[in-house]
Design a protein around this motif. Structure first.
Motif, PDB file in Angstrom:
ATOM      1  N   ILE A  33       0.935 -69.820   3.339  1.00 38.49           N
ATOM      2  CA  ILE A  33       1.423 -70.888   4.211  1.00 38.49           C
ATOM      3  C   ILE A  33       0.239 -71.672   4.780  1.00 38.49           C
ATOM      4  O   ILE A  33       0.223 -72.901   4.793  1.00 38.49           O
ATOM      5  CB  ILE A  33       2.280 -70.320   5.369  1.00 38.49           C
ATOM      6  N   LEU A  34      -0.776 -70.934   5.247  1.00 38.57           N
ATOM      7  CA  LEU A  34      -1.969 -71.602   5.796  1.00 38.57           C
ATOM      8  C   LEU A  34      -2.723 -72.365   4.707  1.00 38.57           C
ATOM      9  O   LEU A  34      -3.266 -73.445   4.961  1.00 38.57           O
ATOM     10  CB  LEU A  34      -2.897 -70.571   6.449  1.00 38.57           C
ATOM     11  N   LEU A  78       2.744 -75.666  18.980  1.00 39.79           N
ATOM     12  CA  LEU A  78       3.893 -74.813  19.282  1.00 39.79           C
ATOM     13  C   LEU A  78       3.642 -73.353  18.949  1.00 39.79           C
ATOM     14  O   LEU A  78       4.052 -72.471  19.676  1.00 39.79           O
ATOM     15  CB  LEU A  78       5.118 -75.286  18.508  1.00 39.79           C
ATOM     16  N   ILE A  79       3.000 -73.132  17.824  1.00 38.56           N
ATOM     17  CA  ILE A  79       2.821 -71.740  17.407  1.00 38.56           C
ATOM     18  C   ILE A  79       1.945 -71.014  18.406  1.00 38.56           C
ATOM     19  O   ILE A  79       2.132 -69.835  18.680  1.00 38.56           O
ATOM     20  CB  ILE A  79       2.253 -71.670  15.972  1.00 38.56           C
ATOM     21  N   GLU A  80       0.989 -71.708  18.992  1.00 43.69           N
ATOM     22  CA  GLU A  80       0.149 -71.080  20.002  1.00 43.69           C
ATOM     23  C   GLU A  80       0.922 -70.895  21.297  1.00 43.69           C
ATOM     24  O   GLU A  80       0.769 -69.891  21.985  1.00 43.69           O
ATOM     25  CB  GLU A  80      -1.101 -71.912  20.239  1.00 43.69           C
ATOM     26  N   ALA A  81       1.762 -71.846  21.647  1.00 40.18           N
ATOM     27  CA  ALA A  81       2.524 -71.754  22.898  1.00 40.18           C
ATOM     28  C   ALA A  81       3.428 -70.531  22.881  1.00 40.18           C
ATOM     29  O   ALA A  81       3.505 -69.785  23.858  1.00 40.18           O
ATOM     30  CB  ALA A  81       3.350 -73.012  23.109  1.00 40.18           C
ATOM     31  N   THR A 112      -0.814 -81.544  15.878  1.00 44.08           N
ATOM     32  CA  THR A 112      -0.864 -80.425  14.922  1.00 44.08           C
ATOM     33  C   THR A 112       0.498 -80.194  14.262  1.00 44.08           C
ATOM     34  O   THR A 112       0.602 -79.938  13.068  1.00 44.08           O
ATOM     35  CB  THR A 112      -1.308 -79.135  15.627  1.00 44.08           C
ATOM     36  N   ASN A 113       1.561 -80.320  15.031  1.00 45.48           N
ATOM     37  CA  ASN A 113       2.894 -80.028  14.501  1.00 45.48           C
ATOM     38  C   ASN A 113       3.416 -81.091  13.555  1.00 45.48           C
ATOM     39  O   ASN A 113       4.435 -80.883  12.894  1.00 45.48           O
ATOM     40  CB  ASN A 113       3.897 -79.906  15.661  1.00 45.48           C
ATOM     41  N   TYR A 114       2.739 -82.252  13.520  1.00 45.56           N
ATOM     42  CA  TYR A 114       3.253 -83.371  12.728  1.00 45.56           C
ATOM     43  C   TYR A 114       2.527 -83.541  11.403  1.00 45.56           C
ATOM     44  O   TYR A 114       2.944 -84.336  10.574  1.00 45.56           O
ATOM     45  CB  TYR A 114       3.129 -84.674  13.531  1.00 45.56           C
ATOM     46  N   GLY A 165      -0.478 -77.181   9.862  1.00 45.03           N
ATOM     47  CA  GLY A 165      -1.219 -78.078  10.761  1.00 45.03           C
ATOM     48  C   GLY A 165      -2.379 -77.361  11.412  1.00 45.03           C
ATOM     49  O   GLY A 165      -3.454 -77.920  11.613  1.00 45.03           O
ATOM     50  N   GLN A 166      -2.160 -76.078  11.756  1.00 46.49           N
ATOM     51  CA  GLN A 166      -3.216 -75.254  12.350  1.00 46.49           C
ATOM     52  C   GLN A 166      -4.388 -75.122  11.365  1.00 46.49           C
ATOM     53  O   GLN A 166      -5.549 -75.235  11.746  1.00 46.49           O
ATOM     54  CB  GLN A 166      -2.645 -73.871  12.660  1.00 46.49           C
ATOM     55  N   ALA A 167      -4.062 -74.899  10.075  1.00 48.47           N
ATOM     56  CA  ALA A 167      -5.115 -74.769   9.057  1.00 48.47           C
ATOM     57  C   ALA A 167      -5.814 -76.108   8.831  1.00 48.47           C
ATOM     58  O   ALA A 167      -7.017 -76.156   8.614  1.00 48.47           O
ATOM     59  CB  ALA A 167      -4.521 -74.253   7.745  1.00 48.47           C
ATOM     60  N   TYR A 168      -5.069 -77.201   8.887  1.00 48.55           N
ATOM     61  CA  TYR A 168      -5.646 -78.546   8.707  1.00 48.55           C
ATOM     62  C   TYR A 168      -6.715 -78.820   9.760  1.00 48.55           C
ATOM     63  O   TYR A 168      -7.784 -79.332   9.472  1.00 48.55           O
ATOM     64  CB  TYR A 168      -4.522 -79.588   8.799  1.00 48.55           C
ATOM     65  N   THR A 169      -6.393 -78.482  11.012  1.00 47.14           N
ATOM     66  CA  THR A 169      -7.312 -78.817  12.108  1.00 47.14           C
ATOM     67  C   THR A 169      -8.377 -77.736  12.329  1.00 47.14           C
ATOM     68  O   THR A 169      -9.510 -78.050  12.670  1.00 47.14           O
ATOM     69  CB  THR A 169      -6.550 -79.016  13.430  1.00 47.14           C
ATOM     70  N   ASP A 170      -7.994 -76.474  12.142  1.00 48.72           N
ATOM     71  CA  ASP A 170      -8.878 -75.383  12.563  1.00 48.72           C
ATOM     72  C   ASP A 170      -9.288 -74.465  11.409  1.00 48.72           C
ATOM     73  O   ASP A 170     -10.035 -73.518  11.608  1.00 48.72           O
ATOM     74  CB  ASP A 170      -8.160 -74.562  13.644  1.00 48.72           C
ATOM     75  N   GLY A 171      -8.771 -74.701  10.205  1.00 48.50           N
ATOM     76  CA  GLY A 171      -9.105 -73.839   9.077  1.00 48.50           C
ATOM     77  C   GLY A 171      -8.209 -72.620   8.997  1.00 48.50           C
ATOM     78  O   GLY A 171      -7.244 -72.487   9.743  1.00 48.50           O
TER      79      GLY A 171
END
Lengths: 40, 565
Positions: B290-291, B478-481, B388-390, B64-70
């Motif tokens: 994974i990314l 979550l991963i950032e938290a 992002t998590n979904y 999700g992080q890669a989807y939104t932020d690359g």
């Protein structure tokens, strides 16, 4: 845990391993830079 | 979920729990329960280190992080190999010489009981809270799939974990992580295969990456330079990744008992070092793939209608609210954009023309505007606007075939269980060794030690479930938290250890005062950054905390006077 004097695998000393790991890191960064340039 | 998915999910989880209980036969003493009698080979150490670090947070949120932020999040791991080398040179020999159970025992031999206790206390807070968040992560999945109340779901997930971990101890944790990683890697590969498989027939992996790249997602290496100046608030770039990531990894692998406990189970110093160094070699490529799945999912949704927001529950709430009409308008706009995008994509993939690329970029900007508007409505409606998590979960549920959905959901549970089990084991070991045996009851038999250890594991499991109950309100991915939480404490803890190893003339009083001051500084800087008084990426807090401890300790010792030889 046993300490100290086990034989180091593949390299003559642990410095060989440390150098190898750091060289791989540099290679990965270079590869990723090329990938970034290529796809963007 | 289809009945076949449920069978696969339940069978996989039951098999892992059963295997964990089977492997729980160990010596009924502290060495057996916490360190598996120091008997593990390097490859099991490697898998255990990887399994501990790669939780459901990694597998769920990273795509999700890669989807939104690359892809730039990968830079966060660049400091890890360097940290592995430093730990092998300094930390591992020191820990193995002293035959300790926890990293913090070392600090009492070097400084005093107060420093040891303070450091162990910081670890317990940080790891306890992070583990609570990591229990919550798979609970989101259950809650979304089954429509269960999230709080009830936390109880169910945490209850299963407590049973598994109390019974298992370190030996079961390590052996189950081995199986879990095999299943996880298989699941990753399958997910990646199906993303590419579901792309149009004439589009291969390279074409998919080309589309993703041209739309800004293949930003693997970024410099953090904006308008000719380095942007300190930029979270993920080459410099913050190498320097900030180095300090974070050094602290995490060198001083966090959840990882130190993994390589203390090694049968020799050599096996510890090999496990750590091999992790330094493989972690970045594994995380890259994974990314990459996230980028492929992004490309997939260029060809298929993406939801305007990936958290289905929030959309349903919005539909039935006063903002329902606005949502409908945005959905229609999204459909219209997708229709235009299909034409532009078809033309671009045939011609690779810059004109069609500019059209695609313009359409992506419009898509981002639609998403932004939906998020704004969700916020006004009192919901959580971070989906992002979904993203990856939505793709798995909608597009993976029957049976494989169950496997991928099992993967997420296993990833969570692996890291949470190791964390609970470490929380219990630090509680028993650094507090219970130190202050409450120093002398007791092996059987009593064993039983006390199991009770502490249970107690921490309950605490972490309670933390999971409150995790729902966290806005960040979550991963950032989890990493932000780490960065608040890791720097100070690492600074204490660095002073211990490299600044031999600094004594206990100086380092204790320095640690307290450094922690106050880190928390202050985090608060200032969160309220936009300063711009500072959270990765820098690790470096700031460590360096502050060292500098304050030198100052404090200088004022105190150095001991005469």
């Amino acid at each position: 845990m046993k300490t100290g004097d086990d034989k180091v695998p593949l390299f003559r000393s642990w410095n060989g391993w440390y150098t190898f790991v750091l060289v791989v890191l540099v290679i990965l960064i270079v590869l990723f830079s090329l990938l970034t340039q290529h796809f963007t | 979920m289809n009945i076949a998915d449920w069978i696969v999910l339940i069978a996989t989880l039951a098999a892992i729990v059963g295997y964990g209980v089977y492997k729980s036969r160990t010596s009924r003493n502290l060495d057996g329960y916490f360190l598996s009698n120091r008997s593990m080979p390097w490859w099991l150490i490697l898998l255990s280190i990887m399994g501990t670090q790669a939780s459901a947070v990694t597998f769920l949120a990273a795509p999700g992080q890669a989807y939104t932020d690359g892809m730039r999040f990968i830079q966060y791991y660049f400091g890890l190999p360097i940290a592995a080398v430093v730990i092998c040179i300094t930390f591992v020999p020191a820990f193995s010489r002293l035959k300790i159970y926890t990293a913090y025992e070392f600090l009492e031999t070097r400084f005093d009981a107060r420093t040891r206790t303070f450091t162990a206390f910081l670890f317990l807070i940080q790891r306890g809270l992070s583990t609570g968040i990591s229990i919550f992560a798979p609970s989101i999945i259950l809650s979304t799939i089954l429509g269960w109340n999230i709080y009830l779901t936390n109880l169910v997930m945490g209850g299963l974990l407590i049973i598994y971990t109390v019974t298992g101890g370190a030996r079961a944790v390590a052996y189950t992580q081995k199986i879990q990683l095999i299943v996880i890697f298989a699941g990753m590969f399958i997910a990646g295969y199906y993303v590419v498989h579901n792309l149009p027939q004439d589009m291969g992996l390279s074409d998919a990456l080309d589309v993703g790249g041209k739309l800004g997602k293949m930003n693997v290496i970024t410099t953090g330079v904006k308008d000719g100046r380095f942007d300190w608030s930029d979270r993920y770039n080459l410099i913050s990744g190498i320097i900030g990531g180095f300090f974070l990894a050094l602290s995490y692998f060198g001083t966090d008992q959840s990882q130190v406990g993994r390589y203390l189970t090694a049968k020799s110093e050599k096996e510890s070092k090999l496990g750590l160094l091999m992790n330094g070699l493989v972690k970045i490529p594994v995380q890259f793939f994974i990314l990459l799945i996230g980028v492929l999912v992004f490309t997939f949704y260029q060809f298929n209608q993406a939801p305007v927001f990936f958290n289905e529950k929030e959309l349903v709430r919005l539909e039935s609210s006063e903002y329902g009409d606005s949502l409908a308008t945005l959905r229609n706009r999204s459909l219209s954009i997708q229709s235009s995008r299909k034409e532009a994509l078809s033309a671009y993939t045939k011609t690779k023309s810059p004109i069609h690329l500019e059209t695609l970029k313009g359409l992506q900007v419009e898509t981002d505007e639609v998403r932004s508007s939906v998020k704004s409505l969700i916020r006004k409606n009192g919901g959580d606007d971070n989906d992002t998590n979904y993203i990856f979960l939505r793709f798995v549920m909608d597009y993976l075939p029957v049976g494989l959905v169950g496997l991928l959901i099992a993967v997420i549970f296993l990833a969570s269980w692996g890291s949470v089990a190791a964390a609970l084991n470490s929380l219990a070991s630090s509680s028993v060794v650094d507090f219970h045996k130190r202050f409450i009851k120093k002398e007791c038999g092996q059987e009593e030690d064993y039983n006390v250890s199991r009770w502490y594991t249970f107690g921490w499991g309950v605490f972490c479930v309670i933390v999971a109950m409150f995790a729902y309100n966290i806005g960040n991915s979550l991963i950032e938290a989890v990493n932000i939480l780490g960065s608040l404490f890791y720097g100070t803890i690492l600074g204490i250890f660095l002073v211990a190893f490299y600044f031999k003339k600094i004594g206990a009083k100086a380092v204790f005062i320095a640690a307290v001051l450094a922690e106050l500084l880190v928390v202050t800087m985090f608060w200032l950054s969160e309220h936009d008084y300063i711009g500072l990426g959270f990765l820098w807090l690790n470096a700031i905390g460590s360096i502050a401890v060292i500098l304050f300790a030198i100052m404090a010792q200088t004022i105190q006077g150095y001991p005469k030889k």
